[in-house]
Design a protein around this motif. Structure first.
Motif, mmCIF file in Angstrom:
data_model
loop_
_atom_site.group_PDB
_atom_site.id
_atom_site.type_symbol
_atom_site.label_atom_id
_atom_site.label_comp_id
_atom_site.label_asym_id
_atom_site.label_seq_id
_atom_site.Cartn_x
_atom_site.Cartn_y
_atom_site.Cartn_z
ATOM 1 N N ASN A 98 13.567 -3.636 1.953
ATOM 2 C CA ASN A 98 13.366 -2.616 0.926
ATOM 3 C C ASN A 98 14.192 -1.400 1.299
ATOM 4 O O ASN A 98 14.456 -1.169 2.485
ATOM 5 N N LYS A 177 14.900 -1.940 -7.485
ATOM 6 C CA LYS A 177 13.785 -2.158 -6.539
ATOM 7 C C LYS A 177 13.423 -0.847 -5.849
ATOM 8 O O LYS A 177 12.251 -0.555 -5.613
ATOM 9 N N ASN A 181 9.779 0.985 -5.297
ATOM 10 C CA ASN A 181 9.241 1.319 -3.976
ATOM 11 C C ASN A 181 9.016 2.824 -3.792
ATOM 12 O O ASN A 181 8.086 3.208 -3.084
ATOM 13 N N ILE A 184 5.495 3.150 -5.705
ATOM 14 C CA ILE A 184 4.297 2.432 -5.228
ATOM 15 C C ILE A 184 4.026 2.676 -3.733
ATOM 16 O O ILE A 184 2.884 2.947 -3.336
ATOM 17 N N ASN A 185 5.063 2.579 -2.915
ATOM 18 C CA ASN A 185 4.813 2.548 -1.469
ATOM 19 C C ASN A 185 4.190 3.836 -0.914
ATOM 20 O O ASN A 185 3.118 3.786 -0.297
ATOM 21 N N ASN A 195 -2.240 -1.733 -4.485
ATOM 22 C CA ASN A 195 -1.289 -1.350 -5.538
ATOM 23 C C ASN A 195 -1.965 -1.126 -6.896
ATOM 24 O O ASN A 195 -1.626 -0.199 -7.624
ATOM 25 N N VAL A 233 5.134 -4.439 -12.025
ATOM 26 C CA VAL A 233 5.016 -4.818 -10.602
ATOM 27 C C VAL A 233 3.615 -4.469 -10.085
ATOM 28 O O VAL A 233 3.012 -5.244 -9.336
ATOM 29 N N THR A 237 1.122 -7.267 -8.528
ATOM 30 C CA THR A 237 0.782 -7.200 -7.091
ATOM 31 C C THR A 237 -0.479 -6.358 -6.899
ATOM 32 O O THR A 237 -0.627 -5.689 -5.884
ATOM 33 N N ASN A 240 -2.254 -6.348 -3.696
ATOM 34 C CA ASN A 240 -1.393 -6.212 -2.516
ATOM 35 C C ASN A 240 -1.605 -4.888 -1.787
ATOM 36 O O ASN A 240 -1.775 -3.849 -2.410
ATOM 37 N N SER A 242 0.566 -2.460 0.082
ATOM 38 C CA SER A 242 2.028 -2.282 0.139
ATOM 39 C C SER A 242 2.490 -2.279 1.596
ATOM 40 O O SER A 242 1.707 -2.009 2.519
ATOM 41 N N SER A 243 3.776 -2.564 1.791
ATOM 42 C CA SER A 243 4.275 -2.636 3.170
ATOM 43 C C SER A 243 4.161 -1.269 3.853
ATOM 44 O O SER A 243 3.916 -1.194 5.056
HETATM 45 C C1 LIG Z 1 6.681 -4.572 -4.531
HETATM 46 C C2 LIG Z 1 5.873 -3.996 -3.379
HETATM 47 C C3 LIG Z 1 5.414 -2.604 -3.737
HETATM 48 C C4 LIG Z 1 4.701 -4.918 -3.265
HETATM 49 O O1 LIG Z 1 3.657 -4.396 -2.528
HETATM 50 C C5 LIG Z 1 6.713 -3.921 -2.143
HETATM 51 O O2 LIG Z 1 7.902 -4.120 -2.202
HETATM 52 C C6 LIG Z 1 6.171 -3.484 -0.834
HETATM 53 O O3 LIG Z 1 4.972 -3.544 -0.593
HETATM 54 O O4 LIG Z 1 7.002 -3.057 -0.009
#
Ligand SMILES: CC(C)(CO)C(=O)C(=O)O
Ligand SMILES: NC(=O)C1=CN([C@@H]2O[C@H](COP(=O)(O)OP(=O)(O)OC[C@H]3O[C@@H](n4cnc5c(N)ncnc54)[C@H](OP(=O)(O)O)[C@@H]3O)[C@@H](O)[C@H]2O)C=CC1
Length: 292
Positions: A98, A177, A181, A184-185, A195, A233, A237, A240, A242-243
């Motif tokens: 990313n 992308k 990020n 969200i991140n 997320n 997204v 997700t 999820n 996030s990273s």
């Molecule tokens: C798309 C997303 C936000 C998925 O969690 C992502 O790329 C990440 O977590 O780094």
């Protein structure tokens, strides 16, 4: 093909598990304990009952591969580049990070290079187990090199359960992308939420929309189209972590410099909310003692 995956984390184990269907996979790791466990037990993909046989080697034991896929985080790229430079000059290398921090460093490698974006959610549970938390695709694009052999390589990797798609324009692909990020991140990391909360909590939704507008302006993108894709997204997700949130929870440095920091560098307009968010993540990292 003989496929070498560098980094046995979430994305590395997920990619290795699927690519082993069609290819001879070796996962290159940095801990002897992980190498032994993968060689003894194989990989476990959450939804499969049988373990998946792949090889594991330490990263300094690299053998000849037909393709290398780099799955370490931005902050570890500098340790990996010298290893790649010692491998076969003709071996293509794919970078799946990313953010944009690695791009300027990649001309130092002599090999044909592709960059990619991962739209899957992946979560490593232990040294061999990975959970596929969000189904998506991996987009690949050629960097500084002619397209056609790499287009063919993309179709060799592609499989219905784990799609790879070729993109003609690496910068546009990474910028699309990056925008996702930058929204969200850091927000999920600051507020310690999955997320999906970015749409479920109306205050977080407002913050996300403001960050999206600033990022779209900085990247010369249409706000409405950008906001639609961010929301898509988030929905795909929603469960999820996030990273970036994972990094904060595990007291590791984040990829904020290569994501939000990059946006601040290239923006020709003021982006005050983005700057606030950047400093907030840096403040958390500092509080955790992650800087000397
Ligand atoms: C798309 C997303 C936000 C998925 O969690 C992502 O790329 C990440 O977590 O780094
Ligand atoms: N996870 C996800 O859902 C998504 C991740 N991404 C991106 O993919 C990239 C990888 O993320 P992710 O897999 O989550 O990260 P992880 O932290 O889960 O994995 C990174 C792995 O790299 C390994 N590593 C670090 N340095 C070295 C080294 N010198 N030699 C060998 N291995 C090394 C780490 O080893 P160790 O285990 O020993 O620490 C770790 O296993 C990031 O850029 C991330 O932003 C993109 C979309 C989704």
């Amino acid at each position: 093909m003989k496929v070498g995956i560098i980094g046995g984390g979430s994305v590395g184990l997920l990619s290795g598990s699927y690519l082993a269907n069609d290819h001879e996979v070796t996962v290159y790791v940095r801990r002897a304990e992980q190498k032994t466990m993968i060689n003894d037990y194989g990989l476990v993909l959450d939804q499969c009952s049988e373990s998946i046989r792949v090889n594991a080697l330490l990263v300094n034991e690299m053998v000849s591969e037909d393709l290398l896929i780099v799955c370490v985080k931005q902050q570890h790229i500098d340790n990996i580049l010298p290893i790649i430079q010692q491998t076969n000059y003709h071996t293509p290398v794919i970078f799946l990070q990313n953010g944009m921090g690695h791009i300027d460093k990649l001309h130092r490698t002599g090999q044909p290079i592709m960059v990619g974006t991962v739209e899957h959610g992946a979560l490593r549970r232990d040294n061999i187990t990975v959970q596929h938390t969000g189904e998506g695709i991996i987009r690949l694009a050629a960097l500084y090199t002619s397209d056609s052999p790499l287009r063919e390589l993309t179709s060799k990797l592609n499989q219905p359960a784990f799609p790879f798609v070729f993109s003609a324009d690496w910068k546009q692909m990474l910028h699309e992308k990056l925008l996702i990020n930058t929204v969200i991140n850091p927000l999920t990391a600051l507020f310690d939420v999955a997320n999906g909360q970015l749409l479920e909590n109306s205050y977080l939704q407002q913050l996300a929309s403001v960050l999206c507008r600033e990022a779209a302006t900085a990247l010369n993108m249409d706000f409405n189209a950008a906001w639609d894709s961010v929301q898509q997204v988030i929905r795909n997700t929603k469960k999820n972590v996030s990273s970036m949130l994972k990094d904060i929870r595990e007291d590791r440095g984040t990829e904020i410099d290569s994501i939000t920091g990059y946006l601040m560098q290239i923006s020709t307009n003021p982006i005050p909310n983005t700057e606030f968010i950047y400093r907030s993540i840096k403040a958390i990292e500092t509080k955790k003692g992650l800087y000397p």
